[in-house]
Structures are given as C-alpha cells and as structure tokens.
Design an enzyme around this catalytic site. Structure first.
Site, PDB file in Angstrom:
ATOM      1  N   HIS A  16       0.844  -1.209   0.000  1.00 45.15           N
ATOM      2  CA  HIS A  16       0.000   0.000   0.000  1.00 45.15           C
ATOM      3  C   HIS A  16       0.878   1.258   0.000  1.00 45.15           C
ATOM      4  CE1 HIS A  16      -2.837  -2.746   2.451  1.00 45.15           C
ATOM      5  NE2 HIS A  16      -3.418  -2.604   1.287  1.00 45.15           N
ATOM      6  N   LYS A  39     -18.042  -5.873   7.989  1.00 51.84           N
ATOM      7  CA  LYS A  39     -16.847  -6.600   7.524  1.00 51.84           C
ATOM      8  C   LYS A  39     -15.916  -6.772   8.714  1.00 51.84           C
ATOM      9  CE  LYS A  39     -13.445  -6.481   3.752  1.00 51.84           C
ATOM     10  NZ  LYS A  39     -12.931  -5.742   2.598  1.00 51.84           N
ATOM     11  N   ARG A  84      -2.015  -6.028  -8.541  1.00 51.92           N
ATOM     12  CA  ARG A  84      -0.923  -6.980  -8.318  1.00 51.92           C
ATOM     13  C   ARG A  84      -0.821  -8.033  -9.406  1.00 51.92           C
ATOM     14  NH1 ARG A  84      -2.713  -7.534  -2.167  1.00 51.92           N
ATOM     15  NH2 ARG A  84      -4.616  -6.946  -3.244  1.00 51.92           N
ATOM     16  N   SER A 126      -2.522  -7.757   2.884  1.00 51.45           N
ATOM     17  CA  SER A 126      -2.802  -7.732   4.325  1.00 51.45           C
ATOM     18  C   SER A 126      -3.128  -9.147   4.814  1.00 51.45           C
ATOM     19  CB  SER A 126      -3.979  -6.800   4.627  1.00 51.45           C
ATOM     20  OG  SER A 126      -3.674  -5.491   4.222  1.00 51.45           O
TER      21      SER A 126
HETATM   22  P1  ADP Z   1      -9.615  -3.935  -0.198  1.00 47.84           P
HETATM   23  O1  ADP Z   1     -10.207  -4.535   1.035  1.00 47.84           O
HETATM   24  O2  ADP Z   1     -10.428  -2.833  -0.794  1.00 47.84           O
HETATM   25  O3  ADP Z   1      -9.092  -4.904  -1.218  1.00 47.84           O
HETATM   26  P2  ADP Z   1      -6.894  -3.496   0.614  1.00 47.84           P
HETATM   27  O4  ADP Z   1      -6.516  -2.717   1.818  1.00 47.84           O
HETATM   28  O5  ADP Z   1      -6.650  -4.955   0.650  1.00 47.84           O
HETATM   29  O6  ADP Z   1      -8.384  -3.130   0.345  1.00 47.84           O
HETATM   30  O7  ADP Z   1      -6.186  -2.916  -0.672  1.00 47.84           O
HETATM   31  C1  ADP Z   1      -6.363  -1.583  -1.075  1.00 47.84           C
HETATM   32  C2  ADP Z   1      -5.702  -1.380  -2.413  1.00 47.84           C
HETATM   33  O8  ADP Z   1      -4.306  -1.614  -2.311  1.00 47.84           O
HETATM   34  C3  ADP Z   1      -6.169  -2.269  -3.541  1.00 47.84           C
HETATM   35  O9  ADP Z   1      -6.243  -1.498  -4.716  1.00 47.84           O
HETATM   36  C4  ADP Z   1      -5.082  -3.296  -3.659  1.00 47.84           C
HETATM   37  O10 ADP Z   1      -4.988  -3.820  -4.961  1.00 47.84           O
HETATM   38  C5  ADP Z   1      -3.875  -2.475  -3.341  1.00 47.84           C
HETATM   39  N1  ADP Z   1      -2.742  -3.268  -2.860  1.00 47.84           N
HETATM   40  C6  ADP Z   1      -2.728  -4.100  -1.800  1.00 47.84           C
HETATM   41  N2  ADP Z   1      -1.517  -4.698  -1.667  1.00 47.84           N
HETATM   42  C7  ADP Z   1      -0.750  -4.205  -2.675  1.00 47.84           C
HETATM   43  C8  ADP Z   1       0.600  -4.451  -3.114  1.00 47.84           C
HETATM   44  N3  ADP Z   1       1.391  -5.332  -2.487  1.00 47.84           N
HETATM   45  N4  ADP Z   1       1.045  -3.765  -4.183  1.00 47.84           N
HETATM   46  C9  ADP Z   1       0.224  -2.906  -4.828  1.00 47.84           C
HETATM   47  N5  ADP Z   1      -1.044  -2.653  -4.491  1.00 47.84           N
HETATM   48  C10 ADP Z   1      -1.539  -3.298  -3.433  1.00 47.84           C
END
Ligand code: ADP
Length: 165
Positions: A16, A39, A84, A126
């Site tokens: 992120h 959630k 990703r 995450s």
């Molecule tokens: P959600 O629950 O909406 O998927 P996340 O917190 O998991 O939210 O992810 C938010 C954003 O960050 C998403 O667009 C996801 O693709 C991006 N993201 C998460 N991990 C990575 C990573 N390792 N590299 C690039 N983008 C990421």
C-alpha cells in the site's frame, strides 16, 4: 489532481505504502479507510487509521457507505487502486466501471486510476501478512519477513496480537 485511495488497510503494508508514495509524486492523495461494521477486521478502524497516520505524510480519513458518494463529496478527480496481477484487474475493472457510472449520477463522474504493484511487492497482501504473523509469532520464529513488509508500528501490533502470553 486529488486522488482517493480507498481500502481496508487491515493492516497497511509496504505494498500500500509504495502505491501511495508513487501516486503522491504526481497528485494529492487522501487515503480513505473503509469503516464497515459488517466486515470483520483484525484491527479497529481507529487502529488502522493510526498505523497510516504514523507512517505517511498524506491525508488519512475514513468513510462508510457508498465510495462514489464519498469521492463526489470530497470533489476528488479520481480513485486510486493498486494492481498486483491480472485476476485482480478483472474484479477491479468491474468496480471501476461501477464507480464511474454511479458517481456520474451523483453529480461528478469519477474514474479509477490503476498503478501496478512493484514486482518485489506483488506477493504482499494484508491477508498474507496476517497469516504469516499468526504462525511466526505463535511459534516464536524469526519475524524478518514481517519486518520487511510492514511499518514498525504494524509489526509491533501484530506481534502483540499473536504472541502467546
Ligand atoms: P480492499 O479490502 O479494498 O481490497 P486493501 O486494503 O486490501 O483493500 O487494498 C487496497 C488497495 O491496495 C487495492 O487497490 C489493492 O490492490 C492495493 N494493494 C494491496 N496490496 C498491494 C501491493 N502489495 N502492491 C500494490 N497494491 C496493493
């Protein structure tokens, strides 16, 4: 240009952070933490906001309800999402089209900008971090994998959460 970067951030990872830092090179970014009581998350909304605020120099906020409504209310120029892998594009593209269409009905059409993950962080999510942390801290293993992929405050919180007392 104002970008809204929405997500659960449960917890924030270096994946992120790399998206936020790279986007902040060409735009203002608001990181918007989804506060959705239905959630279930490991960390509370306040904890998730706190990790982001400790780590980043950009604006951090939380929202509940319809993302498009929040983005229109903020007068954002676009939403920001990280990609990703190709299968992520399939689901993200549906949301991008939905958010574009629904935001237009609310007064401002808001598109989604995608940034590709850095190759060295494309395996980080995450969910994977929580799964690894549960094993590592319960078994007292070396936690350098966690240390490399989350900021220090998140590492400490994961350690506290999963260590066997
Ligand atoms: P959600 O629950 O909406 O998927 P996340 O917190 O998991 O939210 O992810 C938010 C954003 O960050 C998403 O667009 C996801 O693709 C991006 N993201 C998460 N991990 C990575 C990573 N390792 N590299 C690039 N983008 C990421």
């Amino acid at each position: 240009m104002l970008l809204i970067y929405p997500g659960s951030f449960d917890p924030v990872t270096e994946g992120h952070i790399s998206i936020i830092r790279r986007a902040a090179e060409f735009a203002s970014v608001i990181v918007a933490v989804l506060d959705n009581p239905t959630k279930s998350t490991l960390f509370t909304t306040q904890e998730r906001l706190g990790f982001l605020k400790d780590t980043l120099q950009v604006e951090v906020d939380c929202f509940s309800g319809l993302l498009a409504e929040y983005a229109v209310q903020k007068d954002a120029d676009a939403l920001l999402r990280g990609l990703r892998n190709p299968s992520e594009f399939t689901s993200e593209n549906k949301y991008a089209m939905y958010n574009s269409a629904i935001s237009a009905t609310l007064g401002k059409r808001i598109e989604t900008i995608f940034l590709p993950a850095l190759p060295e962080l494309a395996h980080v999510s995450s969910t994977i971090i929580k799964e690894a942390a549960a094993h590592i801290y319960k078994s007292g293993l070396n936690d350098s994998f966690i240390a490399e992929h989350v900021p220090p405050t998140v590492r400490a919180a994961l350690k506290k959460q999963y260590s066997v007392m």
